[in-house]
Structure formats: structure tokens, C-alpha cells
Design a protein around this motif. Structure first.
Motif, mmCIF file in Angstrom:
data_model
loop_
_atom_site.group_PDB
_atom_site.id
_atom_site.type_symbol
_atom_site.label_atom_id
_atom_site.label_comp_id
_atom_site.label_asym_id
_atom_site.label_seq_id
_atom_site.Cartn_x
_atom_site.Cartn_y
_atom_site.Cartn_z
ATOM 1 N N SER A 184 0.851 -1.184 0.000
ATOM 2 C CA SER A 184 0.000 0.000 0.000
ATOM 3 C C SER A 184 0.888 1.236 0.000
ATOM 4 C CB SER A 184 -0.890 -0.008 1.241
ATOM 5 O OG SER A 184 -1.765 1.087 1.170
ATOM 6 N N SER A 199 -3.896 -2.995 -2.600
ATOM 7 C CA SER A 199 -4.977 -2.020 -2.423
ATOM 8 C C SER A 199 -4.997 -0.964 -3.518
ATOM 9 C CB SER A 199 -4.910 -1.392 -1.041
ATOM 10 O OG SER A 199 -3.610 -1.033 -0.710
ATOM 11 N N TYR A 200 -5.210 -1.452 -4.693
ATOM 12 C CA TYR A 200 -5.394 -0.608 -5.875
ATOM 13 C C TYR A 200 -6.610 -1.181 -6.575
ATOM 14 C CZ TYR A 200 -0.819 0.405 -4.339
ATOM 15 O OH TYR A 200 0.213 0.776 -3.524
ATOM 16 N N PRO A 201 -7.357 -0.366 -7.315
ATOM 17 C CA PRO A 201 -8.594 -0.894 -7.894
ATOM 18 C C PRO A 201 -8.334 -2.053 -8.865
ATOM 19 C CG PRO A 201 -8.552 1.490 -7.963
ATOM 20 C CD PRO A 201 -7.179 1.056 -7.566
ATOM 21 N N THR A 246 -2.916 3.848 -8.196
ATOM 22 C CA THR A 246 -3.203 5.035 -7.385
ATOM 23 C C THR A 246 -2.004 5.246 -6.461
ATOM 24 O OG1 THR A 246 -4.220 3.714 -5.638
ATOM 25 C CG2 THR A 246 -5.685 4.544 -7.343
ATOM 26 N N LYS A 247 -2.123 6.205 -5.552
ATOM 27 C CA LYS A 247 -1.123 6.445 -4.497
ATOM 28 C C LYS A 247 0.294 6.616 -5.027
ATOM 29 C CE LYS A 247 -3.922 3.432 -1.665
ATOM 30 N NZ LYS A 247 -4.077 2.099 -1.161
ATOM 31 N N ASN A 262 -8.402 -6.435 -1.642
ATOM 32 C CA ASN A 262 -8.241 -5.021 -1.343
ATOM 33 C C ASN A 262 -7.970 -4.876 0.167
ATOM 34 O OD1 ASN A 262 -9.922 -2.275 -0.558
ATOM 35 N ND2 ASN A 262 -8.855 -2.130 -2.500
ATOM 36 N N ASP A 263 -7.287 -3.801 0.554
ATOM 37 C CA ASP A 263 -6.977 -3.635 1.980
ATOM 38 C C ASP A 263 -8.220 -3.519 2.863
ATOM 39 O OD1 ASP A 263 -7.551 -1.157 0.887
ATOM 40 O OD2 ASP A 263 -5.978 -0.082 1.937
ATOM 41 N N THR A 264 -9.320 -3.004 2.284
ATOM 42 C CA THR A 264 -10.537 -2.861 3.105
ATOM 43 C C THR A 264 -11.103 -4.234 3.489
ATOM 44 O OG1 THR A 264 -11.906 -2.706 1.126
ATOM 45 C CG2 THR A 264 -11.160 -0.647 2.071
ATOM 46 N N VAL A 271 -11.183 1.816 5.379
ATOM 47 C CA VAL A 271 -9.783 2.227 5.523
ATOM 48 C C VAL A 271 -9.693 3.721 5.219
ATOM 49 C CG1 VAL A 271 -7.460 2.033 4.550
ATOM 50 C CG2 VAL A 271 -8.780 -0.031 5.001
ATOM 51 N N GLY A 290 -5.463 6.466 0.992
ATOM 52 C CA GLY A 290 -6.732 6.670 0.306
ATOM 53 C C GLY A 290 -7.863 6.298 1.240
ATOM 54 N N CYS A 291 -9.087 6.325 0.725
ATOM 55 C CA CYS A 291 -10.230 5.994 1.584
ATOM 56 C C CYS A 291 -11.221 5.133 0.819
ATOM 57 C CB CYS A 291 -10.893 7.277 2.051
ATOM 58 S SG CYS A 291 -12.411 6.945 2.932
ATOM 59 N N ASN A 292 -11.537 3.966 1.377
ATOM 60 C CA ASN A 292 -12.399 3.020 0.676
ATOM 61 C C ASN A 292 -13.045 2.108 1.709
ATOM 62 O OD1 ASN A 292 -13.514 1.410 -1.340
ATOM 63 N ND2 ASN A 292 -11.576 0.387 -1.852
ATOM 64 N N GLU A 306 -14.046 5.640 -3.403
ATOM 65 C CA GLU A 306 -13.153 6.791 -3.606
ATOM 66 C C GLU A 306 -13.317 7.407 -4.991
ATOM 67 O OE1 GLU A 306 -12.207 3.711 -3.696
ATOM 68 O OE2 GLU A 306 -10.701 3.378 -5.253
ATOM 69 N N ASP A 313 -10.310 10.179 -2.270
ATOM 70 C CA ASP A 313 -8.960 10.073 -1.682
ATOM 71 C C ASP A 313 -8.352 11.458 -1.531
ATOM 72 O OD1 ASP A 313 -9.135 7.359 -1.821
ATOM 73 O OD2 ASP A 313 -7.673 7.093 -3.430
HETATM 74 C C1 GLC Z 1 -7.398 3.959 -2.638
HETATM 75 C C2 GLC Z 1 -7.508 2.695 -3.482
HETATM 76 C C3 GLC Z 1 -8.430 1.686 -2.808
HETATM 77 C C4 GLC Z 1 -7.923 1.443 -1.383
HETATM 78 C C5 GLC Z 1 -7.871 2.764 -0.623
HETATM 79 C C6 GLC Z 1 -7.384 2.619 0.815
HETATM 80 O O1 GLC Z 1 -8.634 4.576 -2.571
HETATM 81 O O2 GLC Z 1 -8.017 3.016 -4.747
HETATM 82 O O3 GLC Z 1 -8.491 0.491 -3.551
HETATM 83 O O4 GLC Z 1 -8.753 0.529 -0.739
HETATM 84 O O5 GLC Z 1 -7.005 3.647 -1.302
HETATM 85 O O6 GLC Z 1 -6.075 2.166 0.875
#
Ligand code: GLC
Length: 418
Positions: free
Chosen positions: A38, A105-107, A122-123, A158-160, A180, A184-186, A218, A250
Motif C-alpha cells: 500500500s 490495495s489498488y482498484p 493510485t497512491k 483489497n486492503d478494506t 480504511v 486513500g479511503c475506501n 473513492e 482520496d
Molecule cells: C485507494 C484505493 C483503494 C484502497 C484505498 C485505501 O482509494 O483506490 O483500492 O482501498 O485507497 O487504501
């Protein structure tokens, strides 16, 4: 959210199937490994599920170098495998063939519990040759090329999903939502498979009553839903990002961005001669000169104490500064944090309405929950304001959640023979 469950295109919230049918129920036993990528951090954890509460674990953090974040897939996955090899060596587990949960944790579009096609980065990552590829296959290839041992990737998520699993393990079956609020926020939550109408369960050979859905909320805003609330500062942060126009939530709420938003506001206040009595502050024009941890430090001080604010002004190389400036700094940090927390609360409230549960625990985690001194309270207050009084909710924190949860999901996958 409803549209996202019904159709694969059209909704800005993707509502992605995770293929994870159940949360840990506490009966899982054994040793499991999690790999969690992440942002800049790669974390590897060894989780011992032997009935002790909380479970024992060992974690090592590795930093992904900037050139790897924007290099090739080969570089990234070789780096991950090298770290894993070092980690397993340290614990004498090179030949143990332990089950692994992989947090990515990326889409991603999931094609099974062990296969995730990367939709976009992302990130701060930008590795073009990985796009649209299955990241589990890329990891397995790198493992084969670089390691003499075999490891056993049981699940990718995904991390969530990890966050939710860790919180459910800690707080019990009432916990069915994971959020999370990190870089980011998801969120993700436990859904009835029948309600994911776009998902052809029969054709996919999925015969479980429930499935965790990853909202990817997000992306709300990509169809213009947030245009009315975006400020000039948000638009500037977005324009300067690697993924312009994407991941707006995010950018309004995540730890990777809110320091930048504060920096832009402060810089404008300097121009307006409101801050620092009109002295210029060139440092504030430098990208990332106001990291999000400054916000936590400033808001972490008791009212009337400005030790951190003073030190930060020194780090910003402002020649003369005083109490009036520290108060403004604090106010801006508070407003930007509060706005982010309010947006997250609105998103959670929408999910609660969708689920129509009378009582639920929401597992929250990520850097802002862990390190921002007032975030949890702000989130709770706003959520109380936005949820009908008949809905009972509790925000339950699970630190290091995503990593631990990934190991737990690997255990669930093994238990259910997925
Ligand atoms: C970003 C990512 C998403 C992840 C979130 C939290 O929004 O796109 O997939 O869950 O960050 O890390």
C-alpha cells in the motif's frame, strides 16, 4: 451503490465482487503469511493462530523506492519476492510452504479469489506494463523466477477486505463493514450474493449466500457528483496528481493528500497577507512541504499550546511567527480534517441506509484513524448526525488491520477449501 451492484458500467462507485464468501469466525488455526502493498510501504506479517487473543504476529516493513513505484512490473514484483524471501529466512520458514494472503490495495477486477486484474494505479504508483494484468500471476511468476521454494497464494484482496476481516475477528459477527482511511479511503462490506445483480453467480461457479463487496467509493465524484464542493485548492491538488480526475474522495479525505490541501490553503493565506503578517514563505510553494503528519502534530496539542506549530513554522523557514499564526494553522488543519471526516461519515451513512441493519459494528483503520488525534471523534460525531436514530452503530478500530486480515482471509480460504 445500488447502480454499481446492478451494472458493471455507469456508476462511479464500482461495487466490486471480492469472491470472499465469509469472515473469520475464530476457529481458524495455523500459521499464515500476509503481504500488504500500500503506497510506499510493503508489509509482511506472520500470523500465529493458536487460540491466543489477540493472536501473535511478527511484522516487517519495507519501503518501496520511488524509482520502483514508477518503474516496471518486473522490478516491483522482484522487489516483493526478495523481501518475502528475506522475511521467511529470518523466521526459518523458507520451506514451510505457508498459505499467503496478498493485499493489493489498488482498484482491481477480481476474476476469482486468487486472481485480480489491475484496473489503474493510485497512491503515486505508475507502472504501465502491469495495467490490465493479473497481479497474482505477476507475483507467482516473480516467485518462480527468484525463489527456490514454493509458496501458496490463497487469496488476493483489497486492503478494506483485510481491515474488515481483522475487525470481525476481533469484535465478532456484528462487524460487517470495513473502512480504511489511510493514504486513500475506501470500504468493503458483507453483501447478499443475490443483491449483486450484475454478478452471474451460477456462471462463475459461486454458490455462497454472501460475498464481500469492495465499494471503491473513492471514485465518487468522477461523474461530477462533487463539483459543487471542490475548492480551487482541491482542483490544484488533483491537477498535480498522477491520476488527474480520478480518486477524488482520496484527494479530499486521504492521508496522502490532505497535507497538500492544507499547504495550498496556507500558501493562499500568505499571499492574502493574513498569515505571517505578509512575510513570504517560499517553502510553502514546494510540493509536499506540509506532510499530513504536521496536521496530526498540530491538532495533537492542547488548546493554547503551540510547541509543534512553532517548530513547524521554523521548519517552513518563516523568519517571524507568533500565536496569531499558530491559531490560523490549527484552524486550517482542523477544517480540512473535519471536512474529510464528514465526507467519510456521509459515505458510511449511505452504506448503512443501503444495508438497513439495525445494529452494526464498523471496523475502521488506516493512518488517519491510527495517528490523527481527533479524527475518530469527528467521524463519530458526524455519523451520529447523519444516521437515523433507530440504527445503532459502533466504530471499532483495528490497527494493522489490513495485513492481519489478509492472513485471516487466507485461513478462511483454507477452511472453506476455496
Ligand atoms: C485507494 C484505493 C483503494 C484502497 C484505498 C485505501 O482509494 O483506490 O483500492 O482501498 O485507497 O487504501
Amino acid at each position: 451503490m445500488k447502480m454499481g451492484l446492478a451494472k458493471t458500467k455507469g456508476s462511479s462507485i464500482a461495487m466490486l465482487p471480492s469472491y470472499v464468501p465469509a469472515l473469520p469466525d475464530g476457529t481458524e488455526r495455523g500459521k499464515y503469511v500476509a503481504i500488504d502493498l500500500s503506497g510506499k510501504n510493503l508489509r509482511i506479517m506472520l500470523l500465529h493462530l493458536d487460540g491466543s487473543d489477540p493472536p501473535r504476529s511478527n511484522t516487517v516493513n519495507y519501503i518501496v523506492a520511488n524509482h520502483v513505484m514508477k518503474g516496471t512490473g518486473d522490478q516491483l514484483f522482484t522487489f516483493i519476492v526478495n523481501c518475502l524471501q528475506r522475511f521467511l529466512q529470518e523466521f526459518g520458514l523458507v520451506d514451510a510452504n505457508l498459505p499467503i494472503g496478498f493485499v493489493f490495495s489498488y482498484p482491481c477486477e477480481l476474476l476469482s479469489i486468487r486472481s485480480a486484474r489491475l484496473l489503474w494505479w493510485t497512491k503515486g504508483f505508475d507502472i504501465k506494463d502491469c495495467l490490465q494484468k493479473d497481479v497474482v500471476a505477476l507475483l507467482e511468476e516473480a516467485l518462480e523466477m527468484n525463489m527456490s521454494t514454493k509458496v501458496n497464494i490463497k487469496a488476493v484482496m483489497n486492503d478494506t477486505v483485510g481491515q474488515l476481516a481483522a475487525a470481525a475477528h476481533k469484535y465478532g459477527p456484528e462487524c460487517t463493514i470495513g473502512v480504511v482511511i489511510g493514504y486513500g479511503c475506501n470500504s468493503s462490506y458483507l453483501e447478499k450474493t443475490a443483491r449483486i445483480t450484475k454478478f452471474d453467480a451460477k456462471a462463475r461457479g459461486y454458490d455462497h449466500e454472501n460475498m464481500i463487496v469492495v465499494t471503491e467509493w473513492e471514485e465518487f465524484g468522477k461523474n461530477g457528483e462533487l463539483d459543487d464542493i471542490l475548492t480551487q485548492f482541491d482542483r490544484e491538488v488533483d491537477a498535480a496528481s498522477v491520476h488527474k480526475g480520478k480518486q477524488l474522495i482520496d484527494k479530499l479525505c486521504g492521508a496522502l493528500y490532505i497535507g497538500e490541501v492544507v499547504r495550498k490553503v496556507l500558501s493562499q493565506l500568505v499571499l492574502d497577507r493574513v498569515l505571517f503578517e505578509g512575510q513570504s514563505c517560499e517553502k510553502l510553494d514546494e510540493v509536499e512541504s506540509f506532510p499530513t503528519k504536521y496536521i496530526s502534530e498540530i491538532l495533537g496539542e492542547e488548546e493554547g499550546v503551540f510547541k509543534a506549530a512553532r517548530r513547524i513554522c521554523e521548519e517552513l523557514e518563516v523568519e517571524m511567527h507568533g500565536t496569531a499564526d499558530y491559531i490560523i494553522l490549527r484552524e486550517v488543519c482542523d477544517v480540512i480534517s473535519r471536512r474529510g471526516a464528514s465526507i467519510v461519515a456521509a459515505a458510511i451513512a449511505a452504506l448503512l441506509r443501503h444495508l438497513e441493519l439495525s445494529s452494526v459494528k464498523i471496523g475502521v483503520g488506516g493512518a488517519l484513524i491510527q495517528f490523527h488525534p481527533t479524527y475518530h471523534q469527528m467521524l463519530k460525531e458526524k455519523l451520529e448526525e447523519l444516521t437515523p436514530i433507530t440504527m445503532k452503530f459502533e466504530l471499532v478500530p483495528a490497527d494493522e488491520g489490513s495485513c492481519q486480515g489478509a492472513a485471516l482471509i487466507a485461513a478462511v480460504a483454507e477452511r472453506l477449501k476455496l
